[in-house]
Design a protein around this motif. Structure first.
Motif, mmCIF file in Angstrom:
data_model
loop_
_atom_site.group_PDB
_atom_site.id
_atom_site.type_symbol
_atom_site.label_atom_id
_atom_site.label_comp_id
_atom_site.label_asym_id
_atom_site.label_seq_id
_atom_site.Cartn_x
_atom_site.Cartn_y
_atom_site.Cartn_z
ATOM 1 N N ARG A 173 2.101 1.732 -3.516
ATOM 2 C CA ARG A 173 0.970 2.096 -4.373
ATOM 3 C C ARG A 173 0.662 3.588 -4.229
ATOM 4 O O ARG A 173 0.481 4.308 -5.214
ATOM 5 C CB ARG A 173 -0.255 1.257 -4.010
ATOM 6 C CG ARG A 173 -1.418 1.479 -4.987
ATOM 7 C CD ARG A 173 -2.683 0.788 -4.553
ATOM 8 N NE ARG A 173 -2.574 -0.650 -4.685
ATOM 9 C CZ ARG A 173 -2.883 -1.525 -3.721
ATOM 10 N NH1 ARG A 173 -3.298 -1.081 -2.542
ATOM 11 N NH2 ARG A 173 -2.778 -2.811 -3.911
ATOM 12 N N ASP A 174 0.635 4.044 -2.996
ATOM 13 C CA ASP A 174 0.384 5.476 -2.731
ATOM 14 C C ASP A 174 1.468 6.343 -3.369
ATOM 15 O O ASP A 174 1.202 7.425 -3.889
ATOM 16 C CB ASP A 174 0.335 5.754 -1.219
ATOM 17 C CG ASP A 174 -0.928 5.181 -0.581
ATOM 18 O OD1 ASP A 174 -1.843 4.795 -1.356
ATOM 19 O OD2 ASP A 174 -1.000 5.103 0.655
ATOM 20 N N GLU A 175 2.699 5.823 -3.303
ATOM 21 C CA GLU A 175 3.831 6.563 -3.869
ATOM 22 C C GLU A 175 3.663 6.733 -5.388
ATOM 23 O O GLU A 175 3.926 7.794 -5.952
ATOM 24 C CB GLU A 175 5.127 5.793 -3.566
ATOM 25 C CG GLU A 175 6.345 6.700 -3.506
ATOM 26 C CD GLU A 175 7.578 5.937 -3.058
ATOM 27 O OE1 GLU A 175 8.540 5.898 -3.832
ATOM 28 O OE2 GLU A 175 7.551 5.374 -1.939
ATOM 29 N N PRO A 232 0.815 -1.241 0.000
ATOM 30 C CA PRO A 232 0.000 0.000 0.000
ATOM 31 C C PRO A 232 0.837 1.274 0.000
ATOM 32 O O PRO A 232 0.461 2.276 -0.613
ATOM 33 C CB PRO A 232 -0.840 -0.109 1.286
ATOM 34 C CG PRO A 232 -0.215 -1.182 2.110
ATOM 35 C CD PRO A 232 0.510 -2.079 1.166
ATOM 36 N N VAL A 233 2.001 1.216 0.652
ATOM 37 C CA VAL A 233 2.874 2.398 0.714
ATOM 38 C C VAL A 233 3.394 2.734 -0.682
ATOM 39 O O VAL A 233 3.364 3.885 -1.133
ATOM 40 C CB VAL A 233 4.071 2.157 1.680
ATOM 41 C CG1 VAL A 233 4.999 3.360 1.687
ATOM 42 C CG2 VAL A 233 3.567 1.852 3.081
ATOM 43 N N VAL A 289 0.767 6.576 -7.093
ATOM 44 C CA VAL A 289 -0.373 7.465 -7.355
ATOM 45 C C VAL A 289 0.073 8.918 -7.218
ATOM 46 O O VAL A 289 -0.249 9.773 -8.042
ATOM 47 C CB VAL A 289 -1.547 7.159 -6.386
ATOM 48 C CG1 VAL A 289 -2.622 8.239 -6.464
ATOM 49 C CG2 VAL A 289 -2.154 5.793 -6.706
ATOM 50 N N LYS A 290 0.863 9.163 -6.167
ATOM 51 C CA LYS A 290 1.382 10.511 -5.922
ATOM 52 C C LYS A 290 2.273 10.962 -7.091
ATOM 53 O O LYS A 290 2.190 12.091 -7.576
ATOM 54 C CB LYS A 290 2.169 10.504 -4.614
ATOM 55 C CG LYS A 290 2.582 11.876 -4.109
ATOM 56 C CD LYS A 290 3.302 11.726 -2.780
ATOM 57 C CE LYS A 290 4.012 12.997 -2.386
ATOM 58 N NZ LYS A 290 4.858 12.816 -1.205
ATOM 59 N N GLU A 291 3.122 10.029 -7.555
ATOM 60 C CA GLU A 291 4.047 10.315 -8.670
ATOM 61 C C GLU A 291 3.271 10.673 -9.943
ATOM 62 O O GLU A 291 3.609 11.609 -10.651
ATOM 63 C CB GLU A 291 4.919 9.083 -8.913
ATOM 64 C CG GLU A 291 5.796 9.185 -10.127
ATOM 65 C CD GLU A 291 7.270 9.297 -9.776
ATOM 66 O OE1 GLU A 291 8.007 9.774 -10.644
ATOM 67 O OE2 GLU A 291 7.670 8.931 -8.651
ATOM 68 N N LYS A 297 0.102 11.774 -10.136
ATOM 69 C CA LYS A 297 -0.593 13.062 -9.959
ATOM 70 C C LYS A 297 0.378 14.227 -10.112
ATOM 71 O O LYS A 297 0.049 15.252 -10.699
ATOM 72 C CB LYS A 297 -1.280 13.110 -8.587
ATOM 73 C CG LYS A 297 -2.576 12.307 -8.545
ATOM 74 C CD LYS A 297 -3.273 12.441 -7.206
ATOM 75 C CE LYS A 297 -4.599 11.700 -7.234
ATOM 76 N NZ LYS A 297 -5.204 11.590 -5.898
#
Length: 289
Positions: free
Chosen positions: A29-31, A26-27, A33-35, A37
């Protein structure tokens, strides 16, 4: 290239991260998504423009570069299939500038409900797997749209013109006025309403025909000497040369705020820099804000 299961939503162009433990997934994955965006937010958007959708980051950047060099503005971007939310975002242009209520879908699937929603809202979706095909379809649409708008606004758009009477060529002084004039500045077209600022802005009529060297023409430009037929404005009493205006009076086209806006929006290609300068001069004459 990578091979594996469940890769339908994998996005080409993003980094590949490896999770060594389950709780890292999950960490990371969030990274990602952030990248994504962050990458998309770095792309400069215009207030008015088309909505661009592509299958990968690379193909999006290629399409945006193509649009930039072709001077097509874009106001929204996304990656992946065209969803209803994309159609909603593109539909915002219907209020601002309807010619840009368009989605350019490059090598992506258009969901059926998205297409149905676009049809009901009035958003156009152009879909293709080759950039040039997509661009050609949009270019044709934009040209057709512009022509329809020119047809719609041709009676509102008044081109700026300044005329000087040639007193030796007064063929008819009233209803219709037929006389020779010299175009001092701007563009004179058929259908142009004329008035005389020095005589209390009296409206002397509308140009119904223009002749140059005994041949009918649609347009006359600065420096040309022409013969014009000026017919009275419907519902108004005919004006007369020698009574309502003289050879010493300068005649100008009667512009308005609406006519200037129509020129800016739909007839910009037909205007030269000197024509815009005349518009500025006439704005002061007519006290148009």
């Amino acid at each position: 290239k990578i091979l594996g299961k469940d890769l339908e939503k994998t996005l080409a162009g993003l980094p590949l991260l490896v999770a060594h433990r389950e709780d890292e997934i999950p960490v990371l994955r969030d990274e990602l998504v952030k990248e994504l965006k962050q990458t998309l937010s770095c792309i400069k958007l215009e207030e008015k423009g088309v909505y661009v959708q592509a299958s990968t980051l690379g193909s999006l950047e290629a399409l945006l570069e193509f649009l930039r060099t072709s001077k097509v503005p874009y106001a929204g971007i996304n990656i992946g299939p065209v969803h209803r939310k994309d159609v909603m975002k593109a539909s915002a242009m219907l209020e601002h500038d309807p010619q840009y209520a368009v989605i350019l879908a490059f090598d992506v699937k258009v969901e059926r409900e998205s297409q149905e929603m676009a049809d009901s809202l009035g958003v156009r979706i152009f879909s293709a797997e080759i950039i040039y095909h997509l661009f050609d379809a949009f270019t044709k649409y934009r040209e057709d749209y512009k022509k329809s708008k020119q047809e719609e606004f041709k009676h509102i758009a008044v081109f700026p013109a300044k005329l000087r009477v040639l007193p030796q060529f007064i063929f008819n002084s009233r209803d219709p006025i037929v006389m020779g004039v010299s175009v001092e500045a701007g563009i004179l077209k058929q259908g142009t309403p004329l008035c005389v600022p020095s005589k209390g802005f009296v409206e002397i009529g509308v140009v119904t025909s223009i002749e140059m060297n005994h041949k009918a023409v649609d347009t006359a430009k600065k420096g040309q000497e022409i013969c014009v037929k000026i017919e009275p404005i419907p519902g108004e009493s005919p004006k007369m040369y020698g009574r309502h205006f003289e050879a010493t009076d300068i005649i100008v086209s009667k512009i308005t705020r609406a006519s200037i806006d129509a020129l800016k929006n739909w007839f910009r290609d037909e205007m030269q820099k000197s024509d815009w300068q005349l518009i500025m001069e006439l704005k002061k004459t007519f006290e148009i804000i």
